[in-house]
Motif scaffolding. Structure first.
Motif, PDB file in Angstrom:
ATOM      1  N   UNK A  63       0.982  -1.268  -0.061  1.00 15.25           N
ATOM      2  CA  UNK A  63      -0.018  -0.074   0.060  1.00 15.25           C
ATOM      3  C   UNK A  63       0.946   1.194   0.126  1.00 15.25           C
ATOM      4  N   UNK A  64       0.423   2.487  -0.481  1.00 14.11           N
ATOM      5  CA  UNK A  64       1.294   3.467  -0.833  1.00 14.11           C
ATOM      6  C   UNK A  64       1.517   4.037   0.753  1.00 14.11           C
ATOM      7  N   UNK A  65       0.501   3.893   1.702  1.00 13.71           N
ATOM      8  CA  UNK A  65       0.731   4.683   2.926  1.00 13.71           C
ATOM      9  C   UNK A  65       1.329   3.575   3.930  1.00 13.71           C
ATOM     10  N   UNK A  66       2.021   2.306   3.353  1.00 16.38           N
ATOM     11  CA  UNK A  66       2.747   1.391   4.381  1.00 16.38           C
ATOM     12  C   UNK A  66       3.940   1.301   3.998  1.00 16.38           C
ATOM     13  N   UNK A  67       4.806   0.124   4.502  1.00 17.40           N
ATOM     14  CA  UNK A  67       6.311   0.201   4.131  1.00 17.40           C
ATOM     15  C   UNK A  67       6.578  -1.380   3.554  1.00 17.40           C
ATOM     16  N   UNK A  68       7.461  -1.301   2.627  1.00 23.02           N
ATOM     17  CA  UNK A  68       7.804  -2.686   2.195  1.00 23.02           C
ATOM     18  C   UNK A  68       9.265  -2.067   1.340  1.00 23.02           C
ATOM     19  N   UNK A  69      10.183  -2.800   2.011  1.00 20.56           N
ATOM     20  CA  UNK A  69      11.620  -2.615   1.768  1.00 20.56           C
ATOM     21  C   UNK A  69      12.059  -2.603   0.176  1.00 20.56           C
ATOM     22  N   UNK A  70      11.575  -3.270  -0.608  1.00 18.54           N
ATOM     23  CA  UNK A  70      11.754  -3.460  -2.100  1.00 18.54           C
ATOM     24  C   UNK A  70      11.103  -2.208  -2.617  1.00 18.54           C
ATOM     25  N   UNK A  71      10.043  -1.796  -2.320  1.00 17.24           N
ATOM     26  CA  UNK A  71       9.155  -0.730  -2.856  1.00 17.24           C
ATOM     27  C   UNK A  71      10.064   0.592  -2.460  1.00 17.24           C
ATOM     28  N   UNK A  72      10.809   0.957  -1.176  1.00 19.40           N
ATOM     29  CA  UNK A  72      11.322   1.902  -0.976  1.00 19.40           C
ATOM     30  C   UNK A  72      12.673   1.764  -1.634  1.00 19.40           C
ATOM     31  N   UNK A  73      13.401   0.762  -1.599  1.00 26.15           N
ATOM     32  CA  UNK A  73      14.518   0.756  -2.468  1.00 26.15           C
ATOM     33  C   UNK A  73      14.472   1.017  -4.106  1.00 26.15           C
ATOM     34  N   UNK A  74      13.110   0.874  -4.595  1.00 25.39           N
ATOM     35  CA  UNK A  74      12.910   1.211  -5.989  1.00 25.39           C
ATOM     36  C   UNK A  74      12.678   2.575  -6.217  1.00 25.39           C
ATOM     37  N   UNK A  75      11.792   3.354  -5.270  1.00 26.10           N
ATOM     38  CA  UNK A  75      11.576   4.623  -5.089  1.00 26.10           C
ATOM     39  C   UNK A  75      12.726   5.388  -5.158  1.00 26.10           C
ATOM     40  N   UNK A  76      13.865   5.020  -4.097  1.00 25.80           N
ATOM     41  CA  UNK A  76      14.954   5.669  -4.403  1.00 25.80           C
ATOM     42  C   UNK A  76      15.888   5.492  -5.654  1.00 25.80           C
ATOM     43  N   UNK A  77      15.822   4.449  -6.092  1.00 25.07           N
ATOM     44  CA  UNK A  77      16.323   4.078  -7.559  1.00 25.07           C
ATOM     45  C   UNK A  77      15.778   4.983  -8.530  1.00 25.07           C
ATOM     46  N   UNK A  78      14.573   5.063  -8.690  1.00 26.48           N
ATOM     47  CA  UNK A  78      13.486   5.951  -9.547  1.00 26.48           C
ATOM     48  C   UNK A  78      13.674   7.273  -9.536  1.00 26.48           C
ATOM     49  N   UNK A  79      14.094   7.857  -8.245  1.00 27.83           N
ATOM     50  CA  UNK A  79      14.293   9.115  -7.757  1.00 27.83           C
ATOM     51  C   UNK A  79      16.070   9.504  -8.364  1.00 27.83           C
ATOM     52  N   UNK A  80      16.611   8.751  -8.444  1.00 28.29           N
ATOM     53  CA  UNK A  80      18.147   8.947  -8.715  1.00 28.29           C
ATOM     54  C   UNK A  80      18.530   8.034  -9.868  1.00 28.29           C
ATOM     55  N   UNK A  81      17.928   7.873 -11.141  1.00 25.64           N
ATOM     56  CA  UNK A  81      18.240   6.924 -11.889  1.00 25.64           C
ATOM     57  C   UNK A  81      19.593   6.909 -12.712  1.00 25.64           C
ATOM     58  N   UNK A  82      20.322   7.847 -12.649  1.00 24.33           N
ATOM     59  CA  UNK A  82      21.529   8.144 -13.368  1.00 24.33           C
ATOM     60  C   UNK A  82      22.539   6.889 -12.895  1.00 24.33           C
ATOM     61  N   UNK A  83      22.900   6.665 -11.802  1.00 29.23           N
ATOM     62  CA  UNK A  83      23.839   5.757 -11.155  1.00 29.23           C
ATOM     63  C   UNK A  83      23.462   4.901 -10.229  1.00 29.23           C
ATOM     64  N   UNK A  84      22.441   4.013 -10.391  1.00 34.60           N
ATOM     65  CA  UNK A  84      22.289   3.151  -9.147  1.00 34.60           C
ATOM     66  C   UNK A  84      23.147   2.268  -8.831  1.00 34.60           C
ATOM     67  N   UNK A  85      23.360   2.046  -7.510  1.00 29.53           N
ATOM     68  CA  UNK A  85      24.460   1.336  -6.995  1.00 29.53           C
ATOM     69  C   UNK A  85      23.853   0.767  -5.569  1.00 29.53           C
ATOM     70  N   UNK A  86      24.200  -0.402  -5.626  1.00 29.75           N
ATOM     71  CA  UNK A  86      23.813  -1.316  -4.388  1.00 29.75           C
ATOM     72  C   UNK A  86      24.530  -0.525  -3.147  1.00 29.75           C
ATOM     73  N   UNK A  87      25.708  -0.337  -3.213  1.00 30.10           N
ATOM     74  CA  UNK A  87      26.875   0.209  -2.067  1.00 30.10           C
ATOM     75  C   UNK A  87      26.061   1.530  -1.790  1.00 30.10           C
ATOM     76  N   UNK A  88      25.698   1.607  -0.341  1.00 29.01           N
ATOM     77  CA  UNK A  88      25.198   2.883   0.066  1.00 29.01           C
ATOM     78  C   UNK A  88      23.501   3.083  -0.190  1.00 29.01           C
ATOM     79  N   UNK A  89      23.022   1.921  -0.859  1.00 33.13           N
ATOM     80  CA  UNK A  89      21.714   2.282  -1.227  1.00 33.13           C
ATOM     81  C   UNK A  89      20.780   1.760   0.010  1.00 33.13           C
ATOM     82  N   UNK A  90      19.513   2.368  -0.071  1.00 35.39           N
ATOM     83  CA  UNK A  90      18.471   1.864   0.856  1.00 35.39           C
ATOM     84  C   UNK A  90      18.501   0.573   1.059  1.00 35.39           C
TER      85      UNK A  90
END
Length: 297
Positions: free
Chosen positions: A73-100
């Motif tokens: 749900x949009x108002x709840x939490x799932x770690x994969x969703x949060x990780x992908x939101x971070x990637x989509x907000x910074x799509x230039x150089x996605x890296x696992x190191x230092x990621x959510x």
């Protein structure tokens, strides 16, 4: 069995073995035309399921949860969703190191099978005897010990399918830490791949080996859909703001029949523990939990 090729029997057996786990197993096969029909209303889907048909329901993501209680749900939490939101907000150089995702794996490290449910403290004490990869639910046919064996084999199979056969199951499990850096990188790349495909081409349910699958659970007329297979796809769809997705309902359960569920009548879960667990799947405020764990602000 007459007339059924041995290869088909083997594939059916393999599918049965691996379809009950929480993470997605990808396939290069395109089985266009063989997936179950999609029903737009839940009543129609339930009726079809009750008369023995294989059905998919165009399910609201806000009603979908994991077996541990994380929510899409949009108002709840799932770690994969949060990780992908971070990637989509910074799509230039996605890296696992230092990621959510790396931070999450370092922060949430349950020690055993009793501790894998965030914010839930009523799981059976007997689950302490199995490892944290053993996410066990009271509706399952397998005992906790057999579930652990199945999960060990499944995780190794998933790693091999993702072109990393050298990674054993002990490298970690995708839904929580601890994981080795190699396993974390593998999960990060799987998320990237699925997210990129859906972002560029839209969601095509015929590309994967099978639909996203779910257990439909009814409580006082309300439903939650516990996603058993397809976590990566669901996370990408949620991060890309999809509202509904076809989900294959593999089992339909009712809250008022808990005492008849396999692991309840066998005594692994008590009736009160199983009821508390289902309440957790319905009511868990996963976003609040993630803030308490300092995973999100």
């Amino acid at each position: 069995m007459k007339g059924i090729p041995l290869r088909s029997l083997f594939k059916k057996s393999l599918k049965s073995t691996f379809s009950i786990v929480g993470l997605e197993i990808e396939s290069k096969e395109n089985k266009k035309g063989v997936l179950p029909p999609v029903y737009e209303t839940l009543d129609e889907a339930i009726y079809a399921k009750n008369i023995g048909l294989s059905v998919a329901y165009n399910c609201p993501l806000e009603k979908c949860v994991t077996p541990t209680g994380f929510s899409f749900s949009e108002d709840r939490f799932h770690p994969f969703v949060t990780a992908l939101e971070e990637i989509n907000n910074h799509p230039q150089t996605p890296s696992y190191l230092g990621s959510f995702l790396e931070r999450y794996y370092q922060a949430w490290t349950p020690e055993n099978g009793r501790g894998v449910y965030p914010g839930f403290n009523h799981a059976p004490d007997g689950l302490r005897a199995v490892s944290a990869i053993t996410i066990h639910s009271p509706w399952m046919d397998a005992t906790p010990e057999h579930r652990q064996i199945l999960m060990e084999r499944t995780i190794a199979y998933e790693n091999a399918t993702a072109n990393h056969p050298e990674l054993p199951f002990s490298a970690g499990y995708g839904l929580h830490g601890p994981v080795t850096p190699e396993k974390g990188q593998l999960e990060f790349e799987r998320l990237l791949k699925v997210n990129r495909a859906i972002k560029e081409k839209g969601y095509d349910r015929t590309i994967s080996k099978e639909d996203i699958t779910a257990i439909a659970i009814e409580r006082t007329g309300e439903y939650r859909f516990c996603i058993m297979h397809g976590q990566h796809r669901m996370a990408a769809l949620a991060a890309l703001k999809y509202r509904q997705v076809p989900v294959n309902i593999t089992k339909l359960l009712h809250y008022n029949e808990i005492e008849h569920w396999p692991q309840v009548y066998r005594g692994v879960w008590s009736t009160s523990q199983a009821r508390a667990y289902i309440d957790h799947l319905f009511d868990f405020e996963s976003e609040k939990w993630a803030k308490q764990q300092r995973l999100i602000k």
